[in-house]
Design an enzyme around this catalytic site. Structure first.
Site, mmCIF file in Angstrom:
data_model
loop_
_atom_site.group_PDB
_atom_site.id
_atom_site.type_symbol
_atom_site.label_atom_id
_atom_site.label_comp_id
_atom_site.label_asym_id
_atom_site.label_seq_id
_atom_site.Cartn_x
_atom_site.Cartn_y
_atom_site.Cartn_z
ATOM 1 N N GLY A 130 82.546 8.704 13.991
ATOM 2 C CA GLY A 130 83.662 8.134 14.541
ATOM 3 C C GLY A 130 84.826 8.616 13.486
ATOM 4 C CD GLN A 176 88.514 6.862 9.685
ATOM 5 O OE1 GLN A 176 88.326 6.774 10.546
ATOM 6 N NE2 GLN A 176 87.809 7.169 8.594
ATOM 7 C CG HIS A 185 83.887 1.686 11.505
ATOM 8 N ND1 HIS A 185 83.048 1.246 10.423
ATOM 9 C CD2 HIS A 185 84.674 2.641 11.195
ATOM 10 C CE1 HIS A 185 83.410 2.097 9.400
ATOM 11 N NE2 HIS A 185 84.464 2.705 9.674
ATOM 12 C CD GLU A 186 85.571 5.060 13.719
ATOM 13 O OE1 GLU A 186 86.863 5.164 13.141
ATOM 14 O OE2 GLU A 186 84.846 5.311 13.147
ATOM 15 C CG LEU A 210 83.779 10.422 7.985
ATOM 16 C CD1 LEU A 210 84.584 11.125 9.123
ATOM 17 C CD2 LEU A 210 82.701 11.193 7.337
ATOM 18 C CG HIS A 255 89.557 3.056 10.731
ATOM 19 N ND1 HIS A 255 89.690 2.738 9.160
ATOM 20 C CD2 HIS A 255 88.136 3.393 10.959
ATOM 21 C CE1 HIS A 255 88.706 3.193 8.585
ATOM 22 N NE2 HIS A 255 87.528 3.627 9.379
HETATM 23 ZN ZN LIG Z 1 85.789 4.288 8.858
#
Ligand SMILES: [Zn+2]
Length: 176
Positions: free
Chosen positions: A48, A53, A134-135, A93, A138
């Site tokens: 993802g 990011q 998780h995303e 990432l 972010h």
């Molecule tokens: Zn991440």
């Protein structure tokens, strides 16, 4: 667009993404924005990726989630409910994809809009729930290290910097 890395891009990674306005849906610029995020996700073989990011400012509330060799884009995602908890390794990432054991919801329901503005609601199972949670973190400027205690965070960041020094990642070694 370029993928952002911690800690050198910490300021941008800590941004809170802006909700996509109604006028953005169905436009070519939103389609291009989403497909550029999807291209980066596939190129980095991630599960993802969130708009916060990448080095595009402002960041809009959009995340892309891998689906086999393709991806889906979730605009203005909102987690409406979660259930249970599961422990598994999770990576990011922006942190050299170093795996770390962490708890996450065992399931969740997410509401979002497609790039064309269609309203969707999806129930995610264990792996999907971890990824979506998780995303969405972010998009609120929350990072994987914020879910760790101080000792775990130090050990984890040590592994991240070692992996980069070993040349497994495409960034310079940050000052330690
Ligand atoms: Zn991440």
């Amino acid at each position: 667009m370029r993928l952002l890395h911690f800690p050198q891009d910490a300021r941008l990674l800590r941004r809170r993404a802006d909700p996509l306005p109604e006028s953005a849906f169905g436009t070519d610029s939103l389609r291009i924005y989403a497909s550029e995020l999807g291209r980066l996700l596939v190129a980095h073989e991630g599960m993802g990726l969130a708009a916060t990011q990448v080095d595009f400012d402002p960041a809009w509330r959009i995340v892309v989630i891998a689906q086999g060799s393709n991806y889906s884009a979730l605009c203005n995602p909102e987690i409406v409910s979660t259930r249970g908890e599961s422990w598994a390794t999770e990576g990011c990432l922006s942190f050299a994809s170093v795996p770390e054991p962490l708890p996450a919801p065992a399931g969740l329901v997410v509401r979002y809009r497609s790039v064309d503005g269609k309203r969707r609601e999806v129930e995610c199972d264990i792996n999907g729930a971890r990824c979506v949670a998780h995303e969405v973190d972010h998009l609120n400027g929350k990072l994987i290290i914020d879910r760790m205690g101080e000792l775990q965070r130090r050990i984890f960041l040590g592994k991240v910097y070692r992996r980069r020094r070993a040349g497994d990642d495409d960034v310079e070694t940050p000052p330690s």
